[in-house]
Design an enzyme around this catalytic site. Structure first.
Site, PDB file in Angstrom:
ATOM      1  N   ASP A 166      25.419  54.730  41.660  1.00 27.16           N
ATOM      2  CA  ASP A 166      26.219  53.524  41.770  1.00 27.16           C
ATOM      3  C   ASP A 166      27.029  53.482  43.049  1.00 27.16           C
ATOM      4  O   ASP A 166      27.336  54.510  43.611  1.00 27.16           O
ATOM      5  CB  ASP A 166      27.264  53.673  40.657  1.00 27.16           C
ATOM      6  N   LYS A 216      25.440  47.884  46.183  1.00 29.80           N
ATOM      7  CA  LYS A 216      25.186  46.625  46.878  1.00 29.80           C
ATOM      8  C   LYS A 216      24.186  46.854  48.008  1.00 29.80           C
ATOM      9  O   LYS A 216      24.216  47.856  48.689  1.00 29.80           O
ATOM     10  CB  LYS A 216      26.477  46.097  47.487  1.00 29.80           C
ATOM     11  N   MET A 246      38.074  45.050  37.738  1.00 32.71           N
ATOM     12  CA  MET A 246      37.425  43.966  38.488  1.00 32.71           C
ATOM     13  C   MET A 246      38.274  42.692  38.480  1.00 32.71           C
ATOM     14  O   MET A 246      37.747  41.579  38.357  1.00 32.71           O
ATOM     15  CB  MET A 246      36.036  43.642  37.886  1.00 32.71           C
TER      16      MET A 246
HETATM   17  N1  SAH Z   1      32.721  52.330  34.572  1.00 37.57           N
HETATM   18  C1  SAH Z   1      33.812  52.207  35.519  1.00 37.57           C
HETATM   19  C2  SAH Z   1      34.199  50.787  35.754  1.00 37.57           C
HETATM   20  C3  SAH Z   1      33.144  49.971  36.442  1.00 37.57           C
HETATM   21  S1  SAH Z   1      33.650  48.338  36.764  1.00 37.57           S
HETATM   22  C4  SAH Z   1      34.982  53.053  35.010  1.00 37.57           C
HETATM   23  O1  SAH Z   1      34.942  53.557  33.881  1.00 37.57           O
HETATM   24  O2  SAH Z   1      35.925  53.246  35.755  1.00 37.57           O
HETATM   25  C5  SAH Z   1      34.204  48.456  38.432  1.00 37.57           C
HETATM   26  C6  SAH Z   1      35.701  48.344  38.488  1.00 37.57           C
HETATM   27  O3  SAH Z   1      36.292  49.565  38.102  1.00 37.57           O
HETATM   28  C7  SAH Z   1      36.266  48.078  39.867  1.00 37.57           C
HETATM   29  O4  SAH Z   1      36.212  46.721  40.204  1.00 37.57           O
HETATM   30  C8  SAH Z   1      37.693  48.531  39.684  1.00 37.57           C
HETATM   31  O5  SAH Z   1      38.436  47.586  38.971  1.00 37.57           O
HETATM   32  C9  SAH Z   1      37.505  49.733  38.780  1.00 37.57           C
HETATM   33  N2  SAH Z   1      37.443  50.989  39.543  1.00 37.57           N
HETATM   34  C10 SAH Z   1      36.412  51.843  39.628  1.00 37.57           C
HETATM   35  N3  SAH Z   1      36.736  52.915  40.367  1.00 37.57           N
HETATM   36  C11 SAH Z   1      38.019  52.744  40.739  1.00 37.57           C
HETATM   37  C12 SAH Z   1      38.954  53.505  41.482  1.00 37.57           C
HETATM   38  N4  SAH Z   1      38.623  54.680  42.006  1.00 37.57           N
HETATM   39  N5  SAH Z   1      40.199  53.020  41.641  1.00 37.57           N
HETATM   40  C13 SAH Z   1      40.562  51.833  41.113  1.00 37.57           C
HETATM   41  N6  SAH Z   1      39.725  51.065  40.406  1.00 37.57           N
HETATM   42  C14 SAH Z   1      38.473  51.508  40.214  1.00 37.57           C
END
Ligand code: SAH
Length: 509
Positions: free
Chosen positions: A38, A60, A174
């Site tokens: 990812d 992306k 998000m």
């Molecule tokens: N499965 C992931 C979430 C995926 S959706 C999880 O459990 O964290 C993607 C969103 O996750 C991003 O838009 C952001 O809101 C959040 N995100 C993922 N990694 C992040 C990070 N290191 N710091 C802050 N937000 C994060």
């Protein structure tokens, strides 16, 4: 391969800090034949992946579009059907806004078995690293994880009244783009404009940024700071805890990036110690992601030898990666495996096991020494020094031909990436851990780049022999850590004395 049958593992990579992957996750990752990863996964986790594993990036595309979900599903099933162990490596936890349900269902409908290895989700981890525990007995009994963005790209159609009035702490994933809508809905249904709000961007990475405000002013602050995704948004009284509990952002190397000039996989014990120390201090380590390449001339040579493969009585493989490149070259040249009449010899256990998996009966090197005849033609494939091998055992072995099938090189993109970091003033220190890291650096970048790259950067050498090699190139270190002080604690103390000339970029608002 996993006992013949293919399987898909959905593995949580954690939020960013490479040490936040689970033990189970790391174990599965190191066994994978194929890794489909990812966009938000920290690329430092690549070091746990076998070098001969296939890596497929599903973030992306350059035109900013995601690879369609159908295509990802198809990739997973395609590889698993070939009997491979496939890891779908997802940022954070695979089950939290990670589409694991859809992908797992698709696998199931194609008869592919799977497992889910949970991870540390960013909603909890980024908050914790910003000093905001998502629950506190004095502040909340409920917390909700909410997506600020749905499949259609629109703000989600949720019961805002219930969220605003009924749930004390809200964690939006998000949500940055739709923040104005989120703010408006929460205020509309009665949340006070004084409610504290935090945005945490790139949480748990050394480049983490935290922006604090309240429901009344947060949109304005986000615009002013040009605060962008990926970030989580926290709404609730817990945010106040940060005033006392911000522990990560106060670490001495927080926001600092340190280049260790070597390939990401070739870490010796000392390299690993240094890496641990820098991460412990809150800094981020950068190595070179190397790519495997052969020159045209080498390629021709490999082709010429493989075309006459039938003449060899024995083929000795130095390691499993060489073995897998051997078969790749073979396939690429459309050669028939039956043209090989040689016996196979593996120098190490992994190589022997991998040859057996492919249906051959290989010899261990020591057993083979008793079989090989002086007149036998032997092809040696690999990287280890052959002279040492020739002397091994009682007999004198003569390799008729020896070939290296791959070379690790630092790609041009990688070199550009480091140059860009330096230009952006986002590189703070370089540590040459041994003489070979100096040579690797100059081979990749050329001698004339040292000054321009490292003008503002603290240059550190470990050991006086490293320092002399650097001086041999006409360059000077700001700090040399002597051979007697190469234990973790001394390195940690001494590194903090290096002269930092650039402040870290991280906004502290
Ligand atoms: N499965 C992931 C979430 C995926 S959706 C999880 O459990 O964290 C993607 C969103 O996750 C991003 O838009 C952001 O809101 C959040 N995100 C993922 N990694 C992040 C990070 N290191 N710091 C802050 N937000 C994060």
């Amino acid at each position: 391969m996993d006992g013949g049958g293919g399987k898909v593992y959905f593995v949580g990579a954690g939020p960013g800090d490479p040490k936040l992957i689970t033990i189970r996750g790391k174990e599965i990752l190191s066994r994978a034949d194929v890794v489909v990863f990812d966009r938000l996964v920290n690329s430092r986790l690549l070091k746990y992946i076998r070098e001969d594993a296939e890596q497929i990036y599903c973030g992306k595309l350059p035109d900013k579009h995601d690879i369609p979900q159908d295509e990802i599903n198809r990739i997973l099933v395609h590889h698993a059907k070939q009997g491979k162990l496939v890891v779908r490596l997802k940022g954070g936890d695979p089950s939290v806004f990670g589409r694991v349900g859809e992908e797992a269902e698709f696998c199931l409908s194609h008869g592919i078995t799977f497992e889910i290895v949970p991870g540390v989700t960013s909603g909890i981890a980024a908050s914790a690293y910003a000093g905001i525990p998502v629950t506190h007995r004095d502040m909340n009994t409920t917390v909700a994880f909410i997506t600020g963005h749905t499949k259609t790209g629109k703000a989600p159609d949720i019961n805002w009244e219930y969220l605003a009035k009924g749930i004390e702490t809200l964690v939006f994933y998000m949500g940055v783009t739709n923040l104005p809508f989120i703010q408006q809905q929460l205020l509309r249904y009665g949340r006070s404009s004084e409610t504290p709000v935090a945005l945490v961007r790139w949480g748990t990475f050394s480049k983490q940024e935290t922006l604090i405000g309240n429901l009344g002013n947060i949109v304005e602050r986000v615009e002013k700071a040009q605060f962008k995704a990926p970030a989580i948004i926290l709404v609730g009284e817990n945010v106040r805890l940060r005033n006392k509990l911000a522990w990560f952002e106060t670490k001495p190397f927080f926001g600092k990036t340190v280049l260790l000039p070597r390939g990401i996989r070739n870490a010796g014990d000392l390299d690993q110690n240094i890496e641990d120390v820098i991460e412990e201090l809150g800094g981020e380590v950068v190595n070179f992601q190397e790519v495997v390449s052969v020159s045209e001339e080498e390629e021709n040579q490999i082709r010429d030898i493989l075309m006459q493969i039938g003449r060899f009585r024995w083929i000795v493989f130095s390691d499993v990666i060489t073995m897998s490149y051997f078969f790749r070259h073979f396939k690429k040249l459309s050669l028939d495996i039956r043209s090989i009449s040689a016996g196979f010899v593996g120098l190490d256990g992994r190589c022997i096991a991998a040859l057996s998996d492919r249906g051959f009966i290989p010899f261990a090197f020591s057993d083979w020494l008793d079989r090989v005849m002086p007149e036998d033609e032997v092809l040696y494939l690999g990287s280890k020094n052959m002279n040492d091998l020739s002397k091994a055992g009682s007999r004198h072995i003569k390799f008729s031909v020896s070939l290296s099938l791959y070379r690790r090189v630092i790609s041009d993109e990688e070199i550009d990436k480091i140059k860009q970091l330096s230009e952006d003033k986002a590189l703070h220190m370089v540590v040459f851990t041994d003489p070979s890291s100096v040579t690797t650096f100059f081979q990749a970048f050329g001698e004339h780049h040292f000054d321009s790259l490292f003008q503002d950067i603290a240059v550190v050498c470990l050991g006086t022999s490293t320092e002399s090699v650097l001086e041999g190139y006409g360059c000077k270190a700001d700090l040399t850590i002597s051979e007697e002080s190469l234990d973790k604690q001394s390195i940690g103390e001494l590194l903090q004395r290096a002269p930092f000339r650039i402040e870290s970029l991280t906004a502290k608002i």
